[in-house]
Enzyme design. Structure first.
Site, PDB file in Angstrom:
ATOM      1  N   ARG A  61     -43.829  76.302 -38.082  1.00  0.00           N
ATOM      2  CA  ARG A  61     -42.988  77.441 -38.392  1.00  0.00           C
ATOM      3  C   ARG A  61     -42.643  78.649 -38.363  1.00  0.00           C
ATOM      4  NH1 ARG A  61     -44.001  77.568 -44.000  1.00  0.00           N
ATOM      5  NH2 ARG A  61     -45.315  79.650 -44.149  1.00  0.00           N
ATOM      6  N   HIS A  65     -53.001  74.937 -49.498  1.00  0.00           N
ATOM      7  CA  HIS A  65     -52.835  76.544 -49.706  1.00  0.00           C
ATOM      8  C   HIS A  65     -54.190  76.146 -50.629  1.00  0.00           C
ATOM      9  CE1 HIS A  65     -47.946  76.089 -49.839  1.00  0.00           C
ATOM     10  NE2 HIS A  65     -48.787  75.912 -47.889  1.00  0.00           N
ATOM     11  N   ALA A 121     -51.173  70.124 -43.798  1.00  0.00           N
ATOM     12  CA  ALA A 121     -49.745  71.054 -44.003  1.00  0.00           C
ATOM     13  C   ALA A 121     -49.816  72.006 -44.365  1.00  0.00           C
ATOM     14  CB  ALA A 121     -48.561  70.041 -43.633  1.00  0.00           C
ATOM     15  N   CYS A 149     -48.041  67.492 -46.957  1.00  0.00           N
ATOM     16  CA  CYS A 149     -49.239  67.250 -47.747  1.00  0.00           C
ATOM     17  C   CYS A 149     -50.300  68.394 -47.657  1.00  0.00           C
ATOM     18  CB  CYS A 149     -49.196  65.718 -46.742  1.00  0.00           C
ATOM     19  SG  CYS A 149     -50.538  66.350 -44.880  1.00  0.00           S
TER      20      CYS A 149
HETATM   21  S1  SF4 Z   1     -49.648  64.093 -41.885  1.00  0.00           S
HETATM   22 FE1  SF4 Z   1     -52.080  63.272 -41.752  1.00  0.00          FE
HETATM   23  S2  SF4 Z   1     -53.211  64.191 -43.667  1.00  0.00           S
HETATM   24 FE2  SF4 Z   1     -51.107  64.581 -43.689  1.00  0.00          FE
HETATM   25  S3  SF4 Z   1     -50.464  63.120 -44.909  1.00  0.00           S
HETATM   26 FE3  SF4 Z   1     -50.145  62.355 -42.318  1.00  0.00          FE
HETATM   27  S4  SF4 Z   1     -51.816  61.604 -42.266  1.00  0.00           S
HETATM   28 FE4  SF4 Z   1     -52.463  62.280 -44.086  1.00  0.00          FE
END
Ligand code: SF4
Length: 544
Positions: free
Chosen positions: A98, A197, A67, A64
């Site tokens: 990572r 990013h 992330a 996502c």
């Molecule tokens: S990890 Fe957190 S920020 Fe990423 S898609 Fe899931 S709920 Fe959303």
């Protein structure tokens, strides 16, 4: 399905087979994301659909936006205290996955990478709002660590309930007297981690770059953009730069600290490793401060030598050029000795790479150096220019997802803008063959009749392995055990498993040896999926 007695399927047949089980509309879309590689005489390659939404229900490799921001870009920065505003899972699963490494200046210097800080939002925060809790978290974190800067990363629920993280950051900046800034990097922004990013780099550029007047001194001063110090890669690159007399002002963001970002505008050249994650920062730095950029690649021994020569060519200094040649000459014999030994066992073997926005391209160099062929490759979050080269940029049209990401309006800085090279010098460098401001993409470097596959799904991965069975598959942790259950070893290129560094000359040797071990062991041919050996669930129709 293809039978073993038939001749091997052509790349076109493989593409059709991969999408065969999808509903018609999805199959049509996926077919545009799977391209049989070829290169015309004029250097053009086929168009590929990319940076588009993954179809719900299809298992993707992607991560996502949050992330991409918190895990990838801010993850390797040691002294910006990063607080995840959201449920605890987002913060925990983006924490050091990572294997980024860092080396603080002294044992007393701050390093917050070993902490995962989160507001741990609960249901009551979702109902009544989380801004108060976030402020308390920032105060508490400051009280514990007294950092130079605090970054706040937003997760999905923060965007959904409308917490104003930027207002909180402004208030906290005024209250604490340190740099506090926030990122609207909610997981749902954009189509992949690539959006994160972009959001992270925009934030670092807007809030940090240019805030410190002086950078480290040196004659040949560069920034390294898009290098994330996985498994110690940055340490190997820094060793080489130092040996050549090249000064690293800032790294974005492997082995980086706050002051490096703050003084990055003082460098004289930007070198881009990962084109996807950061090319826009190089462009913004050129516009605002006058720093040109080149594409480099320190993955692969030949590529590392080429990159060092490219940097020396830019600075156009005979002593630097001579020293670079001396360093290459001292490093290459050992690389060539090990590569020749290993190639005796690896030549003719095959690889597939599905990772990143540049890694699937860069690592093909290393496989080539030990005689291995890449059968298929693709990016998780690449855009068309990463595949086809920057030549396609003028034809790219923004869509709703890309418009979702803020484009900074950048102008020359009235005090800090200073073109590092005159127009004449730039023209001369280009005439002498230096490739400035350019990246030709992955597809041009791939052999004819191999496949480029964008955003590969788990279904397609299984089918591809079934048909073309590579000797090694490169991807990430989500794919690792699925692939290995089919008897094919998987090398993680997000984290390197337990290996690395793989950058530079010494890194190339490490990679050859790891791949040799993985592809030469006989263990894989003994692996059968549990249901092949011992089908556990069997059933028969009951008699009427
Ligand atoms: S990890 Fe957190 S920020 Fe990423 S898609 Fe899931 S709920 Fe959303």
């Amino acid at each position: 399905m293809f039978k073993k007695t038939q001749k091997p399927p052509t790349p076109e047949e493989v593409r059709d087979y991969l999408v065969d089980k999808f509903p018609t509309k999805i199959a049509r879309k996926r077919a545009k994301q799977i391209v049989v590689n070829s290169c015309e005489d004029d250097g053009s390659v086929p168009e590929i659909l990319s940076n588009t939404r993954t179809t719900p229900g299809v298992i993707t490799q992607r991560g996502c936006s949050y992330a991409g921001c918190k895990g990838v870009i801010l993850g390797p920065v040691r002294d910006i205290l990063t607080i995840t505003h959201g449920p605890i899972g987002c913060g925990f699963y983006s924490w050091l996955t990572r294997r980024n490494q860092t080396l603080p200046d002294s044992p007393e210097s701050p390093n917050y990478m070993t902490y995962a800080l989160s507001t741990d939002m609960q249901e009551s925060d979702i109902v009544f709002g989380g801004e108060k809790k976030l402020k308390e978290a920032v105060r508490e974190a400051y009280g514990l660590f007294q950092p130079k800067a605090i970054a706040i990363c937003s997760t999905c629920p923060v965007g959904l309930i409308g917490d104003d993280v930027h207002a909180v950051a402004r208030d906290m900046k005024a209250e604490l007297g340190i740099n506090v800034f926030a990122f609207s990097c909610e997981g749902y922004k954009g189509v992949s981690q690539s959006a994160g990013h972009h959001i992270a780099n925009n934030g670092i550029f807007a809030h940090v770059v240019g805030t410190k007047e002086e950078g480290v001194p040196g004659k040949f001063r560069i920034n390294m953009l898009g290098e994330y110090n996985i498994g110690g890669d940055a340490f190997e690159i820094e060793r080489l730069l130092k040996a050549c007399g090249i000064t690293l002002v800032a790294s974005f963001s492997g082995n980086a600290d706050y002051d490096q970002f703050a003084s990055a505008h003082t460098a004289d050249l930007n070198c881009i490793m990962c084109h996807r994650s950061i090319n826009y920062v190089a462009e913004m730095m050129e516009t605002k401060y006058g720093i040109p950029w080149i594409k480099v690649n320190f993955i692969g021994a030949e590529a590392s030598a080429k990159s060092l020569r490219k940097i020396a060519q830019y600075f156009d200094d005979p002593d630097l050029k001579a020293l670079v040649e001396k360093v290459i000459a001292s490093e290459m014999p050992e690389v060539e000795r090990v590569a020749a030994d290993i190639a005796a066992r690896t030549t003719g073997k095959t690889a597939m790479l599905f990772v990143g926005g540049s890694r699937a391209h860069h690592y093909q160099e290393l496989f080539k150096e030990i005689g291995m062929k890449t059968l298929a490759a693709g990016y998780e979050f690449g855009h068309r220019d990463d595949y086809e080269g920057r030549v396609v940029l003028p034809s790219l049209k923004p869509d709703a997802d890309s418009r979702n990401i803020e484009e900074l309006d950048v102008h020359p800085d009235p005090e800090k803008f200073s073109p590092r090279k005159s127009d004449e010098e730039i023209k001369k460098l280009i005439a002498e063959g230096l490739s400035l401001h350019d990246y030709e993409g992955m597809m041009k470097d791939m052999e004819e009749n191999t496949l480029t596959i964008d955003d590969i799904s788990h279904h397609e991965t299984e089918k591809l392995i079934e048909l073309w069975r590579p000797d090694v598959f490169c991807a990430g942790i989500k794919e690792k055990y699925v692939v290995q259950k089919s008897g094919v070893p998987l090398k993680q290129l997000h984290s390197y498993d337990y290996g690395g560094p793989y950058a530079g000359f010494k890194g190339a040797i490490n990679f050859y040896r790891d791949i040799d071990r993985m592809t030469s062991t006989r263990i894989w041919r003994h692996i059968k999926a549990p249901w092949q050996v011992n089908p556990e669930i069997t059933a028969e129709f009951a008699a009427a």
